[in-house]
Design a protein around this motif. Structure first.
Motif, PDB file in Angstrom:
ATOM      1  N   THR A   1      12.673   1.344   0.886  1.00  0.00           N
ATOM      2  CA  THR A   1      12.324   2.110  -0.310  1.00  0.00           C
ATOM      3  C   THR A   1      13.530   2.799  -0.939  1.00  0.00           C
ATOM      4  O   THR A   1      13.438   3.312  -2.055  1.00  0.00           O
TER       5      THR A   1
ATOM      6  N   SER B   1      -2.585   0.496   6.624  1.00  0.00           N
ATOM      7  CA  SER B   1      -1.970   0.939   5.372  1.00  0.00           C
ATOM      8  C   SER B   1      -1.474  -0.255   4.563  1.00  0.00           C
ATOM      9  O   SER B   1      -1.037  -1.264   5.128  1.00  0.00           O
TER      10      SER B   1
ATOM     11  N   ASP C   1       1.199  -0.397   2.765  1.00  0.00           N
ATOM     12  CA  ASP C   1       2.665  -0.494   2.790  1.00  0.00           C
ATOM     13  C   ASP C   1       3.176   0.343   3.955  1.00  0.00           C
ATOM     14  O   ASP C   1       3.193   1.573   3.890  1.00  0.00           O
TER      15      ASP C   1
ATOM     16  N   ASN D   1       6.148   0.822   5.054  1.00  0.00           N
ATOM     17  CA  ASN D   1       7.361   1.591   4.769  1.00  0.00           C
ATOM     18  C   ASN D   1       7.047   2.913   4.075  1.00  0.00           C
ATOM     19  O   ASN D   1       7.673   3.931   4.375  1.00  0.00           O
TER      20      ASN D   1
ATOM     21  N   ARG E   1       1.345  -2.975  11.487  1.00  0.00           N
ATOM     22  CA  ARG E   1       0.566  -3.869  10.628  1.00  0.00           C
ATOM     23  C   ARG E   1       0.751  -5.323  11.048  1.00  0.00           C
ATOM     24  O   ARG E   1      -0.216  -6.103  11.098  1.00  0.00           O
TER      25      ARG E   1
END
Length: 202
Positions: free
Chosen positions: A40, A101, A103, A105, A170
């Protein structure tokens, strides 16, 4: 704690964010540490376990966990067992939420610091409830089954290992679901015949 801290953790983290690009100097001067979230472009700041105790958030966080432990041990359950179970439950919850989730990150960026401080608060609450001194760098007995060394490198080892596991949660969930689908997949007639022929030749 003997002192009366006035800085909140959020104030310290905001100050680190605003300090510029010399992250090494900020760490040295603030008692915070950081991880670069390369996915990010963000820098995620978190306190050392020592620095967390010097924030005004510490007493409230530990008091909350003390109340939770006192309620859970009211029936005679050993404190160490309940504290260990609480640590395991909070970690399982974090990784389960990470797996769901959209994402990973972003999730780790938003949840890492809160989980670190919650874990240290549980350990400090267990120590205060049992009347022993606060952990001073060596994991107490409540961490005997915990997968991370929560005080190594002032908390950096814990943060780094947890970061990687949250990012992987994930993917691990997807692999487990794929394995389960394959296990439930109907076996074709051709596969059954082939298996029968092989068995007959033995």
């Amino acid at each position: 704690m003997s002192s009366s801290p006035t800085n909140t953790l959020s104030e310290l983290l905001a100050g680190a964010d605003a300090a510029g690009h010399d992250h090494a100097a900020t760490e040295k001067n603030s008692g915070l540490q950081h991880i670069h979230n390369h996915a990010t472009g963000a820098v995620v700041w978190f306190p050392t376990w020592q620095k967390f105790r010097l924030t005004s958030d510490w007493a409230g966080a530990v008091g909350e966990q003390e109340a939770r432990l006192n309620a859970a041990t009211a029936d005679g359950t050993p404190l160490q067992d309940e504290a260990s179970a609480l640590l395991a439950d909070r970690l399982e919850s974090l990784l389960e939420r990470a797996a769901q989730s959209p994402d990973a990150n972003i999730f780790v960026q938003e949840n890492l610091t809160a989980h670190l401080t919650e874990t240290w608060a549980i350990a400090d609450a267990a120590a205060r409830t049992s009347g022993t001194g606060l952990p001073a760098g060596t994991p107490p007995a409540v961490f005997s089954d915990y997968p991370y060394h929560v005080y190594a490198q002032d908390g950096r080892a814990f943060a780094t290992a947890l970061w990687n596991d949250v990012i992987d949660a994930r993917r691990h969930r997807a692999l487990a679901e794929e394995a389960a689908r394959k296990a439930l997949k109907p076996v074709s007639r051709k596969a059954l015949k082939n298996a029968a022929r092989k068995a007959a030749r033995r």
